[in-house]
Design a protein around this motif. Sequence first.
Motif, PDB file in Angstrom:
ATOM      1  N   VAL A   1     -38.569 -54.161  88.890  1.00 35.33           N
ATOM      2  CA  VAL A   1     -37.404 -54.952  89.313  1.00 35.33           C
ATOM      3  C   VAL A   1     -37.152 -54.773  90.808  1.00 35.33           C
ATOM      4  CG1 VAL A   1     -34.915 -55.244  89.064  1.00 35.33           C
ATOM      5  CG2 VAL A   1     -36.337 -54.904  87.031  1.00 35.33           C
TER       6      VAL A   1
ATOM      7  N   GLY B   1     -37.283 -57.627  93.742  1.00 32.22           N
ATOM      8  CA  GLY B   1     -36.231 -57.886  94.708  1.00 32.22           C
ATOM      9  C   GLY B   1     -36.747 -57.896  96.135  1.00 32.22           C
TER      10      GLY B   1
ATOM     11  N   CYS C   1     -26.495 -54.374  93.402  1.00 32.43           N
ATOM     12  CA  CYS C   1     -26.647 -54.966  92.076  1.00 32.43           C
ATOM     13  C   CYS C   1     -27.747 -54.262  91.280  1.00 32.43           C
ATOM     14  CB  CYS C   1     -26.938 -56.459  92.201  1.00 32.43           C
ATOM     15  SG  CYS C   1     -25.526 -57.403  92.835  1.00 32.43           S
ATOM     16  N   PHE C   2     -28.759 -53.766  91.964  1.00 34.65           N
ATOM     17  CA  PHE C   2     -29.797 -52.973  91.307  1.00 34.65           C
ATOM     18  C   PHE C   2     -29.177 -51.695  90.729  1.00 34.65           C
ATOM     19  CE2 PHE C   2     -33.235 -49.741  91.598  1.00 34.65           C
ATOM     20  CZ  PHE C   2     -34.133 -50.322  90.699  1.00 34.65           C
TER      21      PHE C   2
ATOM     22  N   LEU D   1     -27.493 -52.576  87.568  1.00 30.42           N
ATOM     23  CA  LEU D   1     -28.452 -52.760  86.477  1.00 30.42           C
ATOM     24  C   LEU D   1     -28.810 -51.417  85.842  1.00 30.42           C
ATOM     25  CD1 LEU D   1     -30.228 -55.002  85.113  1.00 30.42           C
ATOM     26  CD2 LEU D   1     -32.056 -54.265  86.658  1.00 30.42           C
TER      27      LEU D   1
ATOM     28  N   ALA E   1     -30.583 -54.064  79.925  1.00 25.70           N
ATOM     29  CA  ALA E   1     -30.942 -54.331  81.319  1.00 25.70           C
ATOM     30  C   ALA E   1     -31.706 -55.644  81.445  1.00 25.70           C
ATOM     31  CB  ALA E   1     -31.775 -53.171  81.881  1.00 25.70           C
ATOM     32  N   LEU E   2     -32.579 -55.923  80.476  1.00 27.66           N
ATOM     33  CA  LEU E   2     -33.326 -57.185  80.496  1.00 27.66           C
ATOM     34  C   LEU E   2     -32.392 -58.374  80.341  1.00 27.66           C
ATOM     35  CD1 LEU E   2     -36.661 -56.669  78.520  1.00 27.66           C
ATOM     36  CD2 LEU E   2     -36.390 -57.736  80.770  1.00 27.66           C
TER      37      LEU E   2
ATOM     38  N   LEU F   1     -30.779 -58.884  83.591  1.00 31.76           N
ATOM     39  CA  LEU F   1     -31.732 -59.453  84.541  1.00 31.76           C
ATOM     40  C   LEU F   1     -32.000 -60.918  84.226  1.00 31.76           C
ATOM     41  CD1 LEU F   1     -33.565 -58.401  86.922  1.00 31.76           C
ATOM     42  CD2 LEU F   1     -35.399 -58.277  85.220  1.00 31.76           C
TER      43      LEU F   1
ATOM     44  N   PHE G   1     -28.533 -63.398  88.231  1.00 26.56           N
ATOM     45  CA  PHE G   1     -29.749 -62.963  88.909  1.00 26.56           C
ATOM     46  C   PHE G   1     -29.771 -63.496  90.333  1.00 26.56           C
ATOM     47  CE2 PHE G   1     -34.083 -63.767  90.322  1.00 26.56           C
ATOM     48  CZ  PHE G   1     -34.660 -62.516  90.156  1.00 26.56           C
TER      49      PHE G   1
ATOM     50  N   SER H   1     -27.035 -62.035  92.626  1.00 23.68           N
ATOM     51  CA  SER H   1     -27.188 -60.625  92.999  1.00 23.68           C
ATOM     52  C   SER H   1     -27.905 -60.459  94.330  1.00 23.68           C
ATOM     53  CB  SER H   1     -27.953 -59.872  91.903  1.00 23.68           C
ATOM     54  OG  SER H   1     -29.286 -60.332  91.797  1.00 23.68           O
TER      55      SER H   1
END
Length: 533
Positions: free
Chosen positions: A24, A28, A120-121, A124, A145-146, A149, A155, A158
């Motif tokens: 992820v 990003g 935002c990560f 998550l 988490a998925l 995402l 998404f 973010s």
Amino acid sequence: MQMPDFSRSSPLQRWAVPAFFVAVFLLGLLIFRDFGVSIDENQQRDIGMISLKHVAQKIAPNWVEGDYNFVKYQTPLAEFYDRDYGVAFETPVSFLERIFKIADDGDKFLFRHFCTFLVCFGGLIAIFQLARRRFNDWRIGLLAALWMLLTPRLFAESFYNDKDAVFMAMFAIATNTAVRLLLRPTLRRALVHALVCAITIDVRIMGVLLPLATLGLLSWRSFRGELRWAQLGKIVAVYLVVMAGVVVLLWPYLWPAPLHNFVQAFKNMSAFRWGGTVLYRGSMVLATELPWHYAPVWMGITTPILYLVAGLTGIVLVIRQLLRAQWRLWHDEGGLQDLLFLGLFFGPLLAVIVLHSVLYDGWRQLYFIYPAFLLLAIRGWVAAAAWRPRWAGWPRALYAATALSMLIVGAQMVRDHPLQNVYFNLLAGANVGERFEMDYWGLGYRQDLEYIIANEPRSVVKVFAPGPSPAEFNRLMLPADQRGRLQFTDKPEEADYFITNYRWHPESYPYPHEVHQVRADGRRIHSVFRLRW
């Protein structure tokens, strides 16, 4: 059919969880440059720079005088229109921008996109930890988490929504520290939760909901005999003192009169100063006169249907277990967590309905309730996975339907990138663009301008974009040597091109030469009209 049991110490968990989050993070890094500049970003940067200048003039005035980037910010913080905005994100980002000496205006916005993604990560990761802890299963944590995402709008946001998405992420992180404190109350955990809550409040003042929920549930634990009153007193004292101190420290607007200014900021938030109109179900409606169902409908048509069904199931189950517990409210630690998630979801939603709060641009002011909703949805999914009807194929059918739904949403996100912010599910119906706001952020202006630059041979091109819009700021996303070719004009009769995102104008325009459309999910969201040759 039982799901295979992977313990916390299993080799699969040790590589699967880090691999997921590394993937992820790398994603990003690869795509944060793809998004346009939203209509709020320049204003948010101004807030950060004015607050930074206010602080720096007190402790490092020579630094301010030596950096030309501060010259344009002549309005004192006390006179600034948006002085009551929380700046726990904006000021540090502005500080890092100046420390790294980022000079190019386009790079400044890209840096903000990267910082927004980082926060935002972190949110998550918090959602993963909340779900893993609640269900004692790291696989369920990854599923939560998925789902976060694979929520298309969030998404995309973010990466550029440094207001609502950043607050949502911080609220999730603070919820995570709240659960840790509620389950195992210690002074150390109270200190951590106080620090995170303070930062969350200083991003947006609605963060005060978490301290209220935390203190209320801790007190109820003492009432139930699960926590000594003396221990509760120590924890509450440390928590309140640290949180209040950090809230004031990180919010320069509060410094002259902490309590008075905090109360004023809360009042301003409760009656937000925006009186524009929004397109809702085919009609233009004043933001001050929206029907009660505005937020629930927007949430319902922009959240993947799988999550909605699971969420409604989870809500029913949690309410049922709450009724069974009666005055004790919960039977075990899982019930305590479910009660917190239910309150954090329904409390703010009911508050904006009852108080008739000003909302606009969909339900973005309520994004912070979405992590709690997802956790309730996971509760519903887990119950469905554990259900054993007479049909032996049920578990496999559930897993297949879940995987297929996620695959479809993921494929749509890839197809529409970087405009996942205009995602609607099937519940939105047909002719969505005529009934609901589309690209209210104005991100598609970047693609409009890229088309003009790529297809216009003239060295100078005049462009008209009906305001307010971030069209001019999206010019900064173009290569530096191409930006000067575009000149924006306030008079369409002087323009070579007319570009629009149809904001406040869902009808078609009378211009006959539409040379380009920006589309997402098959829907037109931007148009480029050529006016002169």
